[in-house]
Design a protein around this motif. Structure first.
Motif, PDB file in Angstrom:
ATOM      1  N   MET A 174       8.604   2.070   0.363  1.00 61.01           N
ATOM      2  CA  MET A 174       9.124   3.393   0.698  1.00 61.01           C
ATOM      3  C   MET A 174       9.158   4.298  -0.536  1.00 61.01           C
ATOM      4  O   MET A 174       8.912   5.502  -0.445  1.00 61.01           O
ATOM      5  N   GLY A 175       9.435   3.694  -1.690  1.00 61.03           N
ATOM      6  CA  GLY A 175       9.525   4.461  -2.923  1.00 61.03           C
ATOM      7  C   GLY A 175       8.210   5.070  -3.359  1.00 61.03           C
ATOM      8  O   GLY A 175       8.189   6.117  -4.006  1.00 61.03           O
ATOM      9  N   LYS A 214       0.822  -1.217   0.000  1.00 63.57           N
ATOM     10  CA  LYS A 214       0.000   0.000   0.000  1.00 63.57           C
ATOM     11  C   LYS A 214       0.857   1.270   0.000  1.00 63.57           C
ATOM     12  O   LYS A 214       0.409   2.314  -0.452  1.00 63.57           O
ATOM     13  N   GLY A 215       2.044   1.196   0.554  1.00 63.89           N
ATOM     14  CA  GLY A 215       2.905   2.380   0.563  1.00 63.89           C
ATOM     15  C   GLY A 215       2.295   3.561   1.296  1.00 63.89           C
ATOM     16  O   GLY A 215       2.444   4.706   0.875  1.00 63.89           O
ATOM     17  N   ASN A 216       1.603   3.296   2.408  1.00 65.94           N
ATOM     18  CA  ASN A 216       0.932   4.363   3.148  1.00 65.94           C
ATOM     19  C   ASN A 216       1.459   4.458   4.579  1.00 65.94           C
ATOM     20  O   ASN A 216       2.520   3.911   4.902  1.00 65.94           O
ATOM     21  N   ALA A 217       0.715   5.145   5.442  1.00 70.56           N
ATOM     22  CA  ALA A 217       1.154   5.347   6.819  1.00 70.56           C
ATOM     23  C   ALA A 217       1.272   4.029   7.576  1.00 70.56           C
ATOM     24  O   ALA A 217       2.161   3.860   8.422  1.00 70.56           O
ATOM     25  N   LYS A 271       6.688  10.131   4.463  1.00 70.73           N
ATOM     26  CA  LYS A 271       8.132  10.004   4.680  1.00 70.73           C
ATOM     27  C   LYS A 271       8.662  11.018   5.686  1.00 70.73           C
ATOM     28  O   LYS A 271       9.577  10.727   6.455  1.00 70.73           O
ATOM     29  N   ASN A 272       8.091  12.219   5.683  1.00 72.15           N
ATOM     30  CA  ASN A 272       8.603  13.280   6.540  1.00 72.15           C
ATOM     31  C   ASN A 272       7.922  13.342   7.900  1.00 72.15           C
ATOM     32  O   ASN A 272       8.252  14.204   8.722  1.00 72.15           O
ATOM     33  N   TYR A 287      21.177   3.237  -5.168  1.00 73.32           N
ATOM     34  CA  TYR A 287      20.376   4.457  -5.089  1.00 73.32           C
ATOM     35  C   TYR A 287      20.678   5.231  -3.810  1.00 73.32           C
ATOM     36  O   TYR A 287      20.750   4.647  -2.728  1.00 73.32           O
ATOM     37  N   ALA A 288      20.841   6.522  -3.942  1.00 69.45           N
ATOM     38  CA  ALA A 288      21.061   7.380  -2.784  1.00 69.45           C
ATOM     39  C   ALA A 288      19.746   7.548  -2.030  1.00 69.45           C
ATOM     40  O   ALA A 288      18.687   7.671  -2.654  1.00 69.45           O
ATOM     41  N   PRO A 289      19.774   7.547  -0.707  1.00 72.83           N
ATOM     42  CA  PRO A 289      18.556   7.799   0.064  1.00 72.83           C
ATOM     43  C   PRO A 289      17.961   9.165  -0.276  1.00 72.83           C
ATOM     44  O   PRO A 289      18.680  10.165  -0.361  1.00 72.83           O
ATOM     45  N   ASP A 290      16.660   9.208  -0.474  1.00 74.91           N
ATOM     46  CA  ASP A 290      15.955  10.459  -0.744  1.00 74.91           C
ATOM     47  C   ASP A 290      15.741  11.200   0.574  1.00 74.91           C
ATOM     48  O   ASP A 290      15.763  10.590   1.643  1.00 74.91           O
ATOM     49  N   PHE A 291      15.534  12.510   0.502  1.00 74.81           N
ATOM     50  CA  PHE A 291      15.301  13.272   1.728  1.00 74.81           C
ATOM     51  C   PHE A 291      14.661  14.616   1.404  1.00 74.81           C
ATOM     52  O   PHE A 291      14.681  15.075   0.258  1.00 74.81           O
ATOM     53  N   THR A 292      14.104  15.224   2.429  1.00 73.76           N
ATOM     54  CA  THR A 292      13.538  16.567   2.341  1.00 73.76           C
ATOM     55  C   THR A 292      14.105  17.379   3.497  1.00 73.76           C
ATOM     56  O   THR A 292      14.009  16.970   4.652  1.00 73.76           O
TER      57      THR A 292
END
Length: 257
Positions: free
Chosen positions: A91-92, A62-65, A99-100, A123-128
């Protein structure tokens, strides 16, 4: 006209109820899984239970909470069950809001702490992260229209990081119009120290701040054991080069432009 208006209201109520029911089902699935984790005498028994692991995969898909909560709390078990690809895919597809969130950050801490340090080709970890002007920068959005991006981890207290700045500036000025840019991420755990260093060094390229410093967050996600730490990353998020210092910075950029 009244009938049409009432029909619209009823239809809206049905859709809203349906959405609430769907959310409740996801939450119920997670509750059932958590109950099994609490009552199981041995985790290895759960690992061999096809019905149980199937439920885990359904939640991850589901890629959800709920997916984030599952990974945050049971990442070690999921990886033990060879669900690394399912976790990564989950996670993708998660939205940035998930994610945040506090759970999302805990999820990423749990995942990256158990993975090998990102290497060339991975792949580099994504971030905000926040920027000096109070906005935010989403790394994968930032890199997608570039040929390559230099990701530079530094801190105000790191003498060698700041000595590397003139080299980074020279490469940035030389190749910035050729599909190349730089993002420097400060690992200062105090914002005033970061801003003071920016005022002193006056970098002309994009900046961001990782307030978790060298104790958690990106320092752990990228498997760092010291700074400066400089990566070259492509528009798809794959790492092109690591361990860049001095002349090696420009060599790597030229090779990949």
């Amino acid at each position: 006209m009244k009938k049409i208006f009432l029909s619209v209201i009823v239809a809206g109520m049905v859709l809203s109820t349906s959405a609430q029911q769907k959310k409740a089902i996801v939450s119920q699935e997670l509750q059932q899984v958590e109950q099994r984790f609490r009552t199981a005498s041995q985790k290895r028994d759960l690992a061999s239970d096809a019905a149980f692991t199937g439920k885990l995969k359904d939640i991850l898909a589901k890629g959800n909470a709920s997916s984030a909560q599952l990974i945050a709390d049971h990442c070690d078990f999921l990886l033990l069950c060879d669900m690394g690809d399912a976790v990564k895919a989950s996670m993708g597809k998660m939205p940035a809001t998930v994610k945040n969130s506090a759970t999302g950050l805990r999820m990423q801490d749990a995942y990256y702490s158990q993975c090998p340090a990102p290497a060339v080709g991975s792949y580099a970890p994504d971030f905000t992260l926040p920027t000096p002007d109070g906005k935010t920068i989403h790394f994968y959005d930032f890199i997608k229209d570039k040929k390559c991006v230099l990701l530079d981890f530094w801190a105000s207290w790191c003498v060698w990081c700041r000595k590397e700045n003139p080299t980074v500036k020279a490469v940035y000025d030389k190749y910035r119009d050729q599909g190349f840019t730089v993002l420097s991420v400060s690992l200062d755990d105090k914002e005033p120290a970061w801003r003071k260093a920016l005022a002193e060094d006056a970098p002309t390229w994009p900046q961001a701040w990782e307030k978790r410093g060298t104790k958690a967050g990106l320092y752990a996600w990228y498997g760092l054991n010291g700074i400066p730490a400089i990566f070259l990353i492509g528009p798809d998020g794959k790492i092109m080069a690591t361990g860049l210092r001095g002349n090696k910075i420009e060599e790597a950029v030229k090779e990949n432009l």
